[in-house]
Scaffold this active site. Structure first.
Site, PDB file in Angstrom:
ATOM      1  N   ASP A  78      35.360  39.106  40.990  1.00 20.53           N
ATOM      2  CA  ASP A  78      36.583  39.270  40.204  1.00 20.53           C
ATOM      3  C   ASP A  78      36.706  38.099  39.262  1.00 20.53           C
ATOM      4  OD1 ASP A  78      37.354  41.494  41.545  1.00 20.53           O
ATOM      5  OD2 ASP A  78      38.628  40.451  42.977  1.00 20.53           O
ATOM      6  N   ASP A 102      40.283  41.762  46.639  1.00 24.42           N
ATOM      7  CA  ASP A 102      41.453  41.276  47.363  1.00 24.42           C
ATOM      8  C   ASP A 102      42.411  42.394  47.762  1.00 24.42           C
ATOM      9  OD1 ASP A 102      42.231  41.779  44.793  1.00 24.42           O
ATOM     10  OD2 ASP A 102      42.688  39.706  44.285  1.00 24.42           O
ATOM     11  N   ASP A 106      40.280  47.705  46.946  1.00 19.29           N
ATOM     12  CA  ASP A 106      38.966  47.070  46.876  1.00 19.29           C
ATOM     13  C   ASP A 106      38.161  47.312  48.152  1.00 19.29           C
ATOM     14  OD1 ASP A 106      39.408  45.987  44.405  1.00 19.29           O
ATOM     15  OD2 ASP A 106      40.190  44.091  45.166  1.00 19.29           O
TER      16      ASP A 106
END
Ligand code: ATP
Length: 905
Positions: free
Chosen positions: A339, A647, A651
């Site tokens: 990310d 997170d 996901d």
């Protein structure tokens, strides 16, 4: 409903779902405003115990100790003790017995250490909850929750205890763990009047272990631990991964093959020995000792210790391993998908630009410090006198949950950093939530999620008018707006206005700013506002705020190091393409636009096309969490070993599908953590690189001691086998073989497990995951080194023995000393895949200490008179020591020399 009840004053059972909030508060002697005090929580914890379903206890020390004696090899040794005793060889019997005990103790200590560190690891990844204590929201371990605590939870959290809900915003909870029903249940905070409803009907309760799928809520804890509804159902504890790694399994299989080979060779030695006229008892004991020598029984224990020590080093670097197998896979990683926000960047968002109706303002200030000035061009302005700017900032604060706090003289944000930036900008203009609360009341909220990329609140002002405010990704919001505020007037959002807005958006994003757009819509009293689609249409565009989120300082270097190590880094972000591109450029990730793919383009690709595109793409922008799964699959189909971070709840599938699923320790939800095999305690990209490096190192260290132990074993077998074939007496007495194997070998092997990485460990390509234990020439190294050690030992024996039976004990002592010395020199060769000369011999002080102590142990066996009797040794003189040293160094010397000669050629 036993699970629903708790008696603070020892009163009768309470049905909390039937009570009003105030009644629950008074029953549980708590307040939803301030929670419990820390002191009161401590007291309740003493009284009610820990909030745990079951406690994993370490097996008792005795069990672990006796476990050491169930090995096949130990049974053989015990047999040997009995045979020796029956034959009247009491010294041998006692010595073998002592060796069994010492070996058992060493194994015990190793296993205990490994168990303890695994236990500590579990603690580290233990779930946490947000609890109100002393009037402040604090993260505490869920095990420390007590009845009466006030909990807050949002989408992605697992509920830490049974709670009676006190507030809910759009709260939905998935209770399949309890009811088997996988459709999430809508929750509310009103009292229920029904008689004894089932668990599924308890709309105003939330249960331990269930999962928040949407919205947020606050609840008062009514039951903990085994008293919860989950406690009643019991035993649904999620186990954190398996504890055996693929390598350990492979070694176990290898162990079986080695046992078979060892038994065969041993039998060969015994049969030849008997044919040569050696005594039956001697050959029996020799057989047993050789079998013990050949079986690498210490190997699994040392592998476990090496893994768990490596895991502890990772913890120091802030990488928490949830599955031991991840340690090995880390070393094979070929792609890291990370990310952007918070992992590659600091997650310290600061609004620097605001734009509305063609006017552009700059805002000064750093981080979340609520101090800064407003400029239009170079002229400082007062934000309260600029109506459209002031409205933009006001709406940014209305549609916002973040809170600004101070901690150790620093301003920090509690909540979403994007909202924190909007809050800070509003504070800089002199606005405050307190002040807005006099004029505006929030009636409803449609929360933000990464898929919608927007959030809406329905607001009523003090004059009674109702309107919706939406903030979100500009490209999403632009499509929802039919009007625009331009020059304080509401205009139709026609092409020229749209064009100017888009140009501004490109300009802001091109400077790596995250842009949040804000829109509103007046609502009639009678207009529906039940669904987000009711209000998020035909809105009026007010403007945009652009915020900077600087890259973390070490990320650029970590990405470069990964590249050198043959590991590709891919940035995945929900952010705008231009913003992502600008940051990727800063980080040296992507220079060409062909390396950037956005969610829209991705959705148009077929599976094969995506696989092709995945090879050259370094940045995925404006993707939703669901796309991550597609990306993982495409990369895996291309043969990659993928590490993927995440997170949020959405996901989790991608994290689970990845070879290494990585969850954020700070911002990660429980669901993401549960799906992961690695947690980043500091949410930092550089930690992933450190973990990959450590993973490679641990594997290399395991190879080092496999090589050392097996080469030593081969040496021991060969020396005996050759002697038998050459019709010589036994070069080593059985008890000496046992001693070398079970006592002097162990420490250096352990010390190899603690070795530092070779300098080039991050300059080599990743290891292939299917690579066997003996790959890259390790098998050949083991056999050739073992052969040389055996030959040197036999050579030293033959020189001293010289065909005279009077010399036998002397020659055996020399052979014993030569074997130990050759192994202790060879151990330095094992530190490098290249050559003994490749590394500074003093680079691993544990190894130096281990080698010295093993050498001293050998001297003790040779020089202490009592031990001489047991080990059949005699003191050696300088001349013999010269021979021992010369022959002991010969294998390593020959190898180094041949390598040197090959290099010169
Ligand atoms: P990354 O994927 O890099 O970690 P991210 O996870 O923060 O970024 P998302 O949270 O999915 O990305 O956000 C996607 C987009 O939604 C952002 O680019 C932003 O425009 C918008 N956004 C982010 N947070 C909020 C919020 N709290 N309210 C409204 N819109 C938001």
């Amino acid at each position: 409903m036993r699970g629903m009840s708790l008696s603070i004053k020892g009163s009768e059972e309470m049905k909390f779902h039937e009570l009003k909030r105030e009644e629950v508060e008074s029953q549980l002697q708590t307040s939803t405003q301030r929670g419990l005090t820390t002191e009161e929580a401590e007291k309740r914890r003493e009284k009610h115990g820990s909030n745990e379903l079951m406690q994993d206890k370490l097996p008792s020390a005795w069990i672990v100790f006796f476990h050491q004696f169930k090995d096949f090899m130990v049974l053989v040794l015990i047999g040997a003790t009995i045979v020796s005793a029956l034959m009247g060889e009491y010294i041998d019997a006692a010595a073998i017995f002592a060796i069994i005990i010492i070996n058992g103790l060493l194994g015990f200590l190793q296993e205990r250490k490994a168990e303890k560190s695994l236990q500590a690891l579990k603690q580290l990844s233990a779930p946490q909850s947000l609890v109100l204590r002393d009037g402040e929201w604090k993260k505490v371990q869920s095990a420390h929750i007590v009845p009466g605590d006030v909990l807050k939870f949002t989408a992605g959290d697992r509920i830490g205890a049974d709670v009676r809900l006190a507030e809910t915003i759009d709260l939905e909870i998935e209770e399949s763990a309890m009811t088997g029903e996988s459709v999430p249940v809508e929750k509310h905070a009103l009292p229920l009047r029904e008689d004894a409803p089932g668990l599924g009907d308890m709309k105003n309760m939330a249960f331990m272990g269930t999962l928040v799928t949407r919205g947020s809520g606050v609840g008062i804890v009514t039951a903990i631990g085994m008293k919860t509804a989950m406690g009643n159902i019991a035993s649904m504890l999620q186990q954190a991964g398996q504890t055996e790694t693929p390598l350990q399994r492979r070694l176990e299989q290898l162990g079986k093959i080695l046992i078979a080979a060892a038994l065969f060779l041993t039998l060969l030695v015994v049969v030849i020995g008997l044919a040569q006229g050696h005594e039956l008892y001697t050959m029996l004991l020799t057989g047993v000792s050789l079998a013990v020598a050949a079986i690498p029984e210490g190997l699994p224990a040392i592998v476990t210790v090496a893994l768990s020590l490596g895991v502890q080093r990772m913890i120091k670097q802030k990488a928490i391993v949830r599955q031991l197998a991840a340690v090995e896979t880390l070393g094979c990683t070929t792609v890291i998908c990370s990310d952007k926000t918070g992992t590659m960047t600091q997650n310290q968002m600061t609004v620097t630009d605001a734009w509305s109706g063609g006017r552009h303002w700059q805002i000064s200030g750093k981080g979340y410090v609520p101090k800064g000035k407003f400029f239009e061009g170079t002229t400082e302005i007062s934000p309260s006198s600029e109506k459209s700017l002031y409205q933009l900032l006001t709406f940014g604060l209305l549609c916002n949950h973040a809170e600004l706090k101070t901690k150790e003289n620093e301003f920090i944000i509690q909540g979403d950093p994007t909202e924190g930036a909007l809050l800070t900008a509003a504070l800089k203009a002199g606005l405050s939530r307190e002040q807005l609360s006099h004029t505006f009341t929030i009636e409803k909220e449609f929360p933000f999620d990464s898929k919608r990329k927007r959030m809406t609140v329905i607001v009523r002002d003090d004059k009674g008018s109702r309107f919706a405010v939406t903030k979100g990704a500009p490209d999403v919001l632009l499509k929802k707006c039919d009007f625009v505020l331009w020059d304080k007037k509401r205009e139709v959002f026609s092409a020229p206005y749209q064009k100017q807005t888009e140009e501004m958006l490109q300009a802001l994003a091109g400077r790596a700013l995250r842009v949040i757009a804000i829109a509103y819509k007046p609502l009639q009293e009678e207009s529906r506002a039940n669904e987000s689609t009711d209000v998020e249409e035909g809105m009026t565009f007010i403007g945009m705020q652009g915020m900077i989120d600087p890259p973390r300082p070490e990320v650029k270097k970590a990405i470069a190091e990964c590249r050198q190590a043959g590991v590709k880094t891919i940035m995945i972000t929900g952010d705008h393409k231009e913003t992502a591109a600008a940051i990727a450029k800063d980080l040296g990730l992507a220079n060409k636009s062909s390396q950037i793919l956005d969610g829209q383009a991705l959705s148009e690709l077929s599976e094969e096309e995506l696989e092709k595109a995945a090879e050259k793409t370094s940045v995925y922008a404006r993707v939703s969490p669901e796309d991550k799964l597609k990306i993982v699959r495409a990369l895996q189909n291309n043969g990659h070993i993928v590490a993927m971070t995440g997170d949020g709840v959405n996901d989790a599938p991608a994290i689970k599908a990845a070879d290494i699923g990585i969850a954020m320790g700070i911002t990660g939800t429980d669901v993401a953590k549960e799906a992961s095999s690695l947690i980043l305690a500091n949410d930092h990209f550089a930690t992933i690189k450190a973990a990959v490096e450590e993973g490679r190192n641990i594997y290399e260290n395991i190879r080092k001691f496999i090589r050392y132990l097996l080469a030593s074993n081969v040496g021991e077998i060969l020396v005996m086998l050759f002697a038998m074939i050459l019709a010589m007496p036994l070069p080593l007495v059985p008890i000496q073989i046992l001693w070398v194997n079970l006592v002097t070998d162990g420490l250096p092997a352990l010390a190899l497990g603690l070795d530092k990485a070779e300098d080039d460990v991050m300059k080599r390509p990743p290891r292939h995951p299917k690579e066997g234990v003996f790959a890259r020439g390790l098998g050949w190294k083991i056999i050739s080194r073992g052969f040389l050690i055996g030959a040197a030992t036999l050579g030293a024996f033959m020189i001293v023995y010289n065909g005279e039976s009077d010399n036998l004990v002397y020659a055996q002592t020399v052979a014993f000393a030569t074997l130990v010395t050759a192994q202790l020199i060879h151990v330095f060769d094992c530190r490098s895949e290249k050559s003994v000369l490749a590394r500074n011999p003093f680079g691993n002080m544990y190894l130096i200490a281990a080698v010295i102590s093993s050498f001293l142990l050998m001297l003790a066996v040779i020089y202490i008179p009592q031990l001489q009797v047991i080990f059949h040794t005699v003191p050696l003189e300088a001349r013999e020591w010269l021979l021992v040293m010369g022959m002991g160094a010969l294998p390593t010397f020959l190898l180094a020399g041949s390598l040197f000669a090959r290099k010169r050629k």
